[in-house]
Design a protein around this motif. Structure first.
Motif, short mmCIF file in Angstrom:
data_model
loop_
_atom_site.label_atom_id
_atom_site.label_comp_id
_atom_site.label_asym_id
_atom_site.label_seq_id
_atom_site.Cartn_x
_atom_site.Cartn_y
_atom_site.Cartn_z
N VAL A 1 -4.42 -2.57 -7.75
CA VAL A 1 -4.11 -1.15 -7.59
C VAL A 1 -2.85 -1.04 -6.73
O VAL A 1 -2.76 -1.65 -5.66
N HIS A 2 -1.91 -0.23 -7.18
CA HIS A 2 -0.61 -0.05 -6.50
C HIS A 2 -0.66 1.19 -5.62
O HIS A 2 -1.09 2.25 -6.06
N TYR A 3 -0.18 1.06 -4.38
CA TYR A 3 -0.11 2.17 -3.42
C TYR A 3 1.32 2.25 -2.88
O TYR A 3 1.95 1.22 -2.65
N ARG A 4 1.79 3.47 -2.65
CA ARG A 4 3.08 3.67 -1.97
C ARG A 4 2.80 4.01 -0.52
O ARG A 4 1.76 4.58 -0.20
N PHE A 5 3.75 3.71 0.36
CA PHE A 5 3.61 4.07 1.77
C PHE A 5 4.20 5.44 2.01
O PHE A 5 5.25 5.79 1.45
N GLY A 6 3.54 6.22 2.88
CA GLY A 6 4.06 7.52 3.28
C GLY A 6 5.17 7.34 4.31
O GLY A 6 5.59 6.22 4.62
N LYS A 7 5.65 8.46 4.85
CA LYS A 7 6.73 8.40 5.84
C LYS A 7 6.30 7.64 7.09
O LYS A 7 7.08 6.90 7.67
N THR A 8 5.06 7.86 7.52
CA THR A 8 4.54 7.12 8.67
C THR A 8 3.23 6.47 8.27
O THR A 8 2.36 7.11 7.68
#
Length: 124
Positions: A70-77
């Motif tokens: 499963v692929h996740y992106r990181f938020g700003k923090t």
């Protein structure tokens, strides 16, 4: 006398009635004050557990979960913490967060729009 009083009363009433010769224009729909519409959005947060198979600091992480990768992106923090809640500094993150480490990610969104805001290392 009664006739004269009645005539004066009718004349006064008629004067007020005919004095209102100007009609107020009807308000158009666009002239009416508009009610502000409020929309409410609900944000659902979730957590998933898996083993890191790909990790790009500041960008993305891929976990091997029971359902597959499963692929996740990181938020700003993004906060990196241990299972006991200890916040990790950047140097510790560089050494401990790597491929093969079991983690739990806290994210918002669904499908391709999963954005991580917290990574929890399963090992203290």
């Amino acid at each position: 006398m009664k006739k004269m009083l009645l005539t004066l009363a009718l004349a006064a009433v008629a004067a007020f009635a005919w004095g209102q010769t100007l009609r107020q224009p009807l308000m158009k729909t666009q002239d009416l004050p508009q009610r502000q519409q409020t929309t409410s959005t609900t944000t659902t947060t979730s957590e998933e557990t898996g083993t890191i198979t790909q990790y790009t600091p500041g960008s993305a992480i891929v976990l091997k979960e029971t359902s597959g990768p499963v692929h996740y992106r990181f938020g700003k923090t993004v906060a990196y913490v241990t299972r006991s809640g200890k916040v990790l500094d950047q140097n510790t993150v560089r050494t401990r967060v790597k491929v093969g480490v079991p983690v739990r990610v806290h994210y918002v969104g669904t499908g391709q729009n999963r954005v991580v805001d917290r990574v929890i290392l399963e090992q203290d």
